[in-house]
Design a protein around this motif. Structure first.
Motif, mmCIF file in Angstrom:
data_model
loop_
_atom_site.group_PDB
_atom_site.id
_atom_site.type_symbol
_atom_site.label_atom_id
_atom_site.label_comp_id
_atom_site.label_asym_id
_atom_site.label_seq_id
_atom_site.Cartn_x
_atom_site.Cartn_y
_atom_site.Cartn_z
ATOM 1 N N HIS A 12 0.798 -1.309 -0.019
ATOM 2 C CA HIS A 12 -0.054 -0.260 -0.314
ATOM 3 C C HIS A 12 0.689 1.391 -0.429
ATOM 4 O O HIS A 12 2.160 1.368 0.563
ATOM 5 N N GLU A 13 0.650 2.202 -0.697
ATOM 6 C CA GLU A 13 1.545 3.410 -0.879
ATOM 7 C C GLU A 13 1.330 4.509 0.362
ATOM 8 O O GLU A 13 -0.295 4.571 0.540
ATOM 9 N N VAL A 14 1.852 4.700 1.032
ATOM 10 C CA VAL A 14 1.811 5.807 2.034
ATOM 11 C C VAL A 14 2.761 7.314 1.929
ATOM 12 O O VAL A 14 4.139 7.538 1.628
ATOM 13 N N ARG A 15 1.454 8.251 1.285
ATOM 14 C CA ARG A 15 2.262 9.197 1.501
ATOM 15 C C ARG A 15 2.915 9.790 3.093
ATOM 16 O O ARG A 15 2.618 9.541 3.602
ATOM 17 N N ALA A 16 4.262 10.791 2.573
ATOM 18 C CA ALA A 16 5.418 11.281 3.383
ATOM 19 C C ALA A 16 5.994 12.492 3.043
ATOM 20 O O ALA A 16 5.889 12.441 2.042
ATOM 21 N N ILE A 17 6.629 13.028 3.878
ATOM 22 C CA ILE A 17 7.207 13.897 4.389
ATOM 23 C C ILE A 17 8.067 14.300 4.468
ATOM 24 O O ILE A 17 7.381 14.476 6.027
ATOM 25 N N TRP A 18 9.397 15.113 4.039
ATOM 26 C CA TRP A 18 10.044 15.383 5.680
ATOM 27 C C TRP A 18 9.980 16.757 5.946
ATOM 28 O O TRP A 18 10.056 17.561 5.027
ATOM 29 N N ASP A 19 10.238 16.609 6.779
ATOM 30 C CA ASP A 19 10.405 18.233 8.047
ATOM 31 C C ASP A 19 11.517 18.280 8.260
ATOM 32 O O ASP A 19 12.245 18.117 8.870
ATOM 33 N N GLU A 20 12.626 19.520 7.320
ATOM 34 C CA GLU A 20 13.701 19.810 7.245
ATOM 35 C C GLU A 20 13.775 20.495 8.458
ATOM 36 O O GLU A 20 14.733 20.233 9.597
ATOM 37 N N ALA A 21 13.394 21.524 8.983
ATOM 38 C CA ALA A 21 13.154 22.253 10.569
ATOM 39 C C ALA A 21 13.515 20.972 11.845
ATOM 40 O O ALA A 21 14.250 21.544 12.583
ATOM 41 N N ASN A 22 12.384 20.326 11.750
ATOM 42 C CA ASN A 22 12.793 19.093 12.667
ATOM 43 C C ASN A 22 13.262 17.683 12.670
ATOM 44 O O ASN A 22 12.695 16.876 13.107
ATOM 45 N N SER A 23 13.535 17.134 11.351
ATOM 46 C CA SER A 23 14.013 16.160 10.917
ATOM 47 C C SER A 23 13.569 14.892 11.368
ATOM 48 O O SER A 23 13.860 14.096 12.215
ATOM 49 N N LYS A 24 12.118 15.117 10.675
ATOM 50 C CA LYS A 24 11.421 14.386 11.301
ATOM 51 C C LYS A 24 10.862 14.049 9.720
ATOM 52 O O LYS A 24 10.460 15.282 8.984
ATOM 53 N N TRP A 25 10.441 12.361 9.395
ATOM 54 C CA TRP A 25 8.822 12.318 8.879
ATOM 55 C C TRP A 25 7.775 12.332 9.502
ATOM 56 O O TRP A 25 7.680 12.170 10.267
ATOM 57 N N TRP A 26 6.600 12.849 8.322
ATOM 58 C CA TRP A 26 5.510 12.851 8.733
ATOM 59 C C TRP A 26 4.637 12.358 7.719
ATOM 60 O O TRP A 26 4.761 12.052 6.590
ATOM 61 N N PHE A 27 3.853 11.188 7.925
ATOM 62 C CA PHE A 27 2.714 10.697 7.332
ATOM 63 C C PHE A 27 1.350 10.400 7.101
ATOM 64 O O PHE A 27 0.772 10.788 8.472
ATOM 65 N N SER A 28 0.795 10.786 6.206
ATOM 66 C CA SER A 28 -0.442 10.656 5.644
ATOM 67 C C SER A 28 -1.203 9.186 6.778
ATOM 68 O O SER A 28 -1.324 7.897 6.739
ATOM 69 N N VAL A 29 -1.629 10.186 7.713
ATOM 70 C CA VAL A 29 -2.539 9.067 8.649
ATOM 71 C C VAL A 29 -3.838 8.029 7.753
ATOM 72 O O VAL A 29 -3.659 7.004 7.782
ATOM 73 N N GLN A 30 -4.596 8.782 6.847
ATOM 74 C CA GLN A 30 -5.629 8.190 6.493
ATOM 75 C C GLN A 30 -5.020 6.691 5.325
ATOM 76 O O GLN A 30 -5.268 5.427 5.653
ATOM 77 N N ASP A 31 -3.844 6.798 4.292
ATOM 78 C CA ASP A 31 -2.908 6.275 3.657
ATOM 79 C C ASP A 31 -2.426 4.475 4.656
ATOM 80 O O ASP A 31 -2.498 3.907 4.503
ATOM 81 N N VAL A 32 -1.551 5.509 5.784
ATOM 82 C CA VAL A 32 -1.623 4.682 7.317
ATOM 83 C C VAL A 32 -2.547 3.359 7.458
ATOM 84 O O VAL A 32 -2.513 1.869 7.730
ATOM 85 N N VAL A 33 -3.902 4.193 7.940
ATOM 86 C CA VAL A 33 -4.879 3.240 7.885
ATOM 87 C C VAL A 33 -5.321 2.737 6.817
ATOM 88 O O VAL A 33 -5.822 0.890 7.426
ATOM 89 N N GLY A 34 -5.390 2.670 5.529
ATOM 90 C CA GLY A 34 -5.687 1.901 4.512
ATOM 91 C C GLY A 34 -4.384 0.897 4.312
ATOM 92 O O GLY A 34 -5.460 -0.404 4.469
ATOM 93 N N ALA A 35 -3.452 1.327 4.971
ATOM 94 C CA ALA A 35 -2.507 0.034 4.373
ATOM 95 C C ALA A 35 -2.286 -1.151 5.682
ATOM 96 O O ALA A 35 -2.382 -2.571 5.476
ATOM 97 N N ILE A 36 -3.061 -0.750 7.054
ATOM 98 C CA ILE A 36 -3.551 -1.899 8.546
ATOM 99 C C ILE A 36 -4.438 -2.453 7.994
ATOM 100 O O ILE A 36 -4.459 -3.396 8.427
#
Length: 69
Positions: A12-36
């Motif tokens: 399942h595809e899960v969208r993510a975006i890198w937050d350079e300022a905080n050095s963190k990946w943020w993931f789409s909750v809806q995509d994670v819910v669909g994958a799980i």
């Protein structure tokens, strides 16, 4: 600068975006819910997440924080 990426979990595809300022990946909750839940219907994933957030708020949990651009 932010970096947009697509990750995969159980095919399942899960969208993510890198937050350079905080050095963190943020993931789409809806995509994670669909994958799980092994669900490809975006509308069902959105409704499930909406229901889950409401239920958790009633229990006193706060999962989502307000993000500003």
């Amino acid at each position: 600068m932010s970096k947009i990426s697509f990750r995969f979990y159980k095919d399942h595809e899960v969208r993510a975006i890198w937050d350079e300022a905080n050095s963190k990946w943020w993931f789409s909750v809806q995509d994670v819910v669909g994958a799980i839940n092994d669900q490809n219907d975006h509308k069902k994933n959105r409704n499930y997440w909406k229901y889950l957030k409401t239920r958790l708020r009633k229990d006193g949990n706060e999962l989502v924080s307000a993000l500003t651009n």
